[in-house]
Write a protein that holds these residues in place. Structure first.
Motif, PDB file in Angstrom:
ATOM      1  N   GLU A 134       2.095  10.980  -5.663  1.00 13.39           N
ATOM      2  CA  GLU A 134       1.334  10.067  -6.515  1.00 13.39           C
ATOM      3  C   GLU A 134       2.181   9.573  -7.692  1.00 13.39           C
ATOM      4  O   GLU A 134       2.078   8.400  -8.082  1.00 13.39           O
ATOM      5  N   ARG A 190       0.825  -1.204   0.000  1.00 14.72           N
ATOM      6  CA  ARG A 190       0.000   0.000   0.000  1.00 14.72           C
ATOM      7  C   ARG A 190       0.855   1.248   0.000  1.00 14.72           C
ATOM      8  O   ARG A 190       1.990   1.240   0.484  1.00 14.72           O
ATOM      9  N   CYS A 191       0.271   2.298  -0.479  1.00 14.46           N
ATOM     10  CA  CYS A 191       0.913   3.613  -0.486  1.00 14.46           C
ATOM     11  C   CYS A 191       0.339   4.408   0.681  1.00 14.46           C
ATOM     12  O   CYS A 191      -0.880   4.472   0.847  1.00 14.46           O
ATOM     13  N   GLY A 220       4.440   1.052  -8.645  1.00 13.37           N
ATOM     14  CA  GLY A 220       3.382   0.073  -8.857  1.00 13.37           C
ATOM     15  C   GLY A 220       2.254   0.138  -7.847  1.00 13.37           C
ATOM     16  O   GLY A 220       1.446  -0.786  -7.756  1.00 13.37           O
ATOM     17  N   GLY A 221       2.174   1.236  -7.106  1.00 17.55           N
ATOM     18  CA  GLY A 221       1.112   1.390  -6.116  1.00 17.55           C
ATOM     19  C   GLY A 221      -0.255   1.454  -6.764  1.00 17.55           C
ATOM     20  O   GLY A 221      -0.405   1.940  -7.885  1.00 17.55           O
ATOM     21  N   ARG A 222      -1.266   0.979  -6.032  1.00 21.83           N
ATOM     22  CA  ARG A 222      -2.626   0.943  -6.565  1.00 21.83           C
ATOM     23  C   ARG A 222      -3.625   1.792  -5.795  1.00 21.83           C
ATOM     24  O   ARG A 222      -4.661   2.152  -6.329  1.00 21.83           O
ATOM     25  N   ARG A 223      -3.333   2.060  -4.535  1.00 26.26           N
ATOM     26  CA  ARG A 223      -4.247   2.865  -3.726  1.00 26.26           C
ATOM     27  C   ARG A 223      -3.427   3.599  -2.684  1.00 26.26           C
ATOM     28  O   ARG A 223      -2.479   3.053  -2.128  1.00 26.26           O
ATOM     29  N   ALA A 269       2.974   5.663  -8.393  1.00 23.57           N
ATOM     30  CA  ALA A 269       2.696   5.046  -9.697  1.00 23.57           C
ATOM     31  C   ALA A 269       3.944   4.355 -10.236  1.00 23.57           C
ATOM     32  O   ALA A 269       3.873   3.236 -10.748  1.00 23.57           O
TER      33      ALA A 269
END
Length: 140
Positions: free
Chosen positions: A95, A69-70, A102-105, A99
């Motif tokens: 952000e 997670r980010c 490879g972060g998604r949320r 990105a």
């Protein structure tokens, strides 16, 4: 905003960051000491992002990624420089970092009582998730 520069903190910046947070950040953390920010910087030297304008530190955000997670912490803009796009620039830089990793949320730690921060996060497209509660246990 062409005179605004956002990038990772250097080791030499860490003491200035702690002083900056005393003026610009709301609340304190158990990690708000030199050992805490040095540990962060040693583990991930690109996580602590700083905004500089004309050689002056005007903003910070911690953009941590644990591989799953980010997480963002310590979005802070100097009171004399608020409402000039610095917070937005810091969020955009964080952000972009996420990105690339490879972060998604992204989630963010925001004090319930800090309504000014709520407006800044909302302007960046963030919202509270009412069904989550943060559970903590200090380790010392």
């Amino acid at each position: 905003m062409s005179d605004l520069r956002v990038g990772p903190a250097s080791t030499a910046d860490l003491t200035a960051v702690l002083d900056f947070w005393k003026t610009a950040a709301e609340g304190t953390s158990i990690s708000d000491d030199l050992a805490g920010v040095e540990r962060l910087h040693d583990r991930d030297p690109h996580a602590l992002l700083l905004a500089w304008r004309d050689g002056e530190l005007v903003g910070t955000v911690i953009a941590g990624f644990d591989g799953w997670r980010c997480h963002m912490y310590r979005l802070a803009v100097h009171p004399e420089h608020r409402r000039r796009g610095i917070g937005s620039a810091l969020l955009a830089a964080a952000e972009e970092r996420f990105a690339a990793l490879g972060g998604r949320r992204v989630d963010a730690m925001v004090l319930d009582r800090n309504e000014q921060a709520h407006r800044a996060w909302e302007a960046g497209g963030y919202h509270p998730e009412e069904h989550w509660t943060r559970w903590v246990k200090p380790m010392r």
